[in-house]
Motif scaffolding. Structure first.
Motif, short mmCIF file in Angstrom:
data_model
loop_
_atom_site.label_atom_id
_atom_site.label_comp_id
_atom_site.label_asym_id
_atom_site.label_seq_id
_atom_site.Cartn_x
_atom_site.Cartn_y
_atom_site.Cartn_z
N TRP A 86 6.40 3.47 -4.38
CA TRP A 86 6.58 4.58 -3.44
C TRP A 86 7.89 5.32 -3.70
O TRP A 86 7.96 6.54 -3.59
N ASN A 120 3.39 -0.76 -5.90
CA ASN A 120 3.16 0.37 -4.99
C ASN A 120 3.91 1.62 -5.43
O ASN A 120 3.42 2.73 -5.29
N ASP A 124 2.31 -7.51 -1.25
CA ASP A 124 1.96 -6.09 -1.34
C ASP A 124 2.70 -5.24 -0.32
O ASP A 124 2.47 -4.04 -0.22
N SER A 125 3.59 -5.87 0.46
CA SER A 125 4.38 -5.09 1.41
C SER A 125 5.58 -4.44 0.74
O SER A 125 6.20 -3.54 1.31
N GLY A 126 5.92 -4.89 -0.47
CA GLY A 126 7.04 -4.31 -1.21
C GLY A 126 6.56 -3.48 -2.37
O GLY A 126 5.39 -3.11 -2.46
N GLU A 127 7.50 -3.17 -3.27
CA GLU A 127 7.18 -2.28 -4.39
C GLU A 127 7.19 -2.97 -5.74
O GLU A 127 6.96 -2.33 -6.76
N VAL A 176 -2.46 -9.80 -2.62
CA VAL A 176 -2.21 -9.16 -1.32
C VAL A 176 -2.06 -10.25 -0.25
O VAL A 176 -2.50 -11.38 -0.42
N HIS A 177 -1.43 -9.87 0.87
CA HIS A 177 -1.26 -10.83 1.97
C HIS A 177 -2.58 -11.15 2.67
O HIS A 177 -2.77 -12.25 3.17
N GLU A 178 -3.47 -10.16 2.72
CA GLU A 178 -4.76 -10.35 3.38
C GLU A 178 -5.87 -10.08 2.37
O GLU A 178 -6.37 -8.96 2.27
#
Length: 412
Positions: free
Chosen positions: A222, A220, A1-4, A11-13
């Motif tokens: 963005w 995401n 989920d840190s990318g798009e 998710v990582h967490e």
């Protein structure tokens, strides 16, 4: 989920309604020998109004002197044959059409042969269902129609997660099991939520007569790159699943997750696949585009006042939680915890009572606002969520399926 990249609910967490991430190849991979010139793909589109089917035959390799023969078969016997230059498309009239529906998921076989001159160089088999999905007006009320008739869609949300494989089911039988479970509970629709399944899952939906709303997994989105990548993968999904009669609706955005330019994205999908319905945005974010007005309702059942536009669908409702001891998710330091939207039920009896209470309200919405579908959340428990009809490990069904099935008779 840190990318798009489109990634669904990974998710990582992991927390609440967000789940453990997968890495690597998680869908089926196969290798097979093929000739230099071959059938590269088929696009099969039923035409119920004209009692026929349209088949495009896409060829990879040199097409010089190549022609195709397309046959529709029923019970091993050819009932329609067309020949010509690929890709066509080829329209084949189907005599005495048997329509595909949840009550009768009849499938026709399809045989495609590729010739160079008189030499057979490739052949493939497939299948299709004669069904039409559309939006229309019945007695002044916008409705979703199957084969030109209203059919109330009693749906359930399915996220396709497994405790031992996350995105990967343990076996083909497991894919079939979940669909058969939904059917035994009296659901005729599955909303496949934030995940694209292996082809075998849709194969079983076709065979077993389960309607499918297919979500586009969120990203995401963005940047321009993220949005373009989203459009690209959305198009790939639509093309990949085009031939499955079970798939009747594309759901593009959910609860404003990564939402952008809904009208343009919806128009793009409608252009790519005019044979199906599209929900542009669902949840608390209806943008007034697409074929249905779609909302979510938890801790109550309601549908807001809207204009006289598209068909009304309740794309998520419910969230009745009943945790079953010894069948809860545990991984590393993660433990089961109840997400905030959950309405707890202390027992199976209480769960059924509350569910029947809500189903009665949905029946009233069907009558009062012309509701065409309602999707309960959800089929199985997933990690920290204990809102499924069956535990995450698929070991304990929380209520007798026949009892749930009987409750759903209120909606038919």
């Amino acid at each position: 989920d840190s990318g798009e990249q489109p990634r669904g609910k990974q998710v990582h967490e992991p927390l609440d309604i967000w789940y453990t991430a997968s890495t690597g190849i998680w869908q089926t991979v196969w290798l097979e020998p093929v000739p230099d010139t071959r059938v590269g793909g088929l696009r099969i589109t039923p035409d119920v109004d004209n009692d026929g089917v349209l088949v495009a035959v896409n060829v990879d390799g040199s097409v010089g002197e190549v022609w195709a023969q397309v046959s529709v078969k029923q019970g091993g016997r050819s009932v329609a044959v067309k020949s010509g230059l690929p890709p066509g498309p080829f329209f084949l009239s189907v005599p005495n059409v048997i329509l595909w529906s949840p009550a009768n998921p009849h499938l026709y076989d399809l045989e495609v042969k590729l010739f160079r001159g008189d030499t057979l160089i490739d052949e493939v088999d497939s299948y299709f269902g004669m069904r039409k999905i559309s939006a229309g007006t019945i007695d002044g009320v916008p409705r979703v129609l199957l084969n030109n008739e209203p059919l109330f869609q009693v749906g359930v949300l399915d996220q396709g997660y497994w405790p031992d494989g996350l995105y990967t089911a343990p076996a083909d039988e497991a894919l079939r099991f979940d669909i058969e479970l939904a059917s035994s509970l009296g659901f005729n629709l599955i909303r496949k939520h934030m995940k694209v399944e292996p082809e075998r899952w849709y194969y079983w939906a076709d065979r077993l007569g389960m309607l499918v709303w297919q979500d586009m997994p969120m990203g995401n989105n963005w940047s321009d790159w993220g949005q373009e990548h989203y459009r690209d993968e959305l198009g790939r999904m639509v093309r990949q699943l085009h031939n499955h009669p079970s798939v009747i609706m594309w759901v593009l955005f959910n609860e404003r997750w990564g939402e952008f330019d809904v009208a343009s994205v919806t128009a793009g999908v409608k252009s790519l696949d005019p044979s199906r319905l599209v929900i542009g945005a669902t949840g608390y974010a209806d943008e007034g585009v697409g074929d249905a007005i779609s909302f979510h309702s938890y801790n109550r059942v309601e549908f807001p006042e809207v204009g006289t536009g598209g068909a009304r669908v309740l794309a998520e409702w419910g969230g009745l939680g009943l945790p079953v001891s010894a069948h809860l998710w545990e991984a590393d330091d993660l433990r089961w915890a109840e997400p905030s939207y959950v309405e707890s039920a202390p027992s199976s009896v209480a769960l059924l009572q509350r569910y029947e209470h809500y189903v009665n309200q949905i029946g009233a919405l069907r009558h009062n606002v012309g509701l065409s579908a309602a999707v309960y959340s959800q089929l199985t428990d997933v990690e920290r969520e204990a809102t499924g009809w069956i535990t995450y490990d698929r070991q304990v069904t929380k209520a007798a399926p026949e009892r749930v099935h009987d409750i759903h008779k209120l909606l038919h």
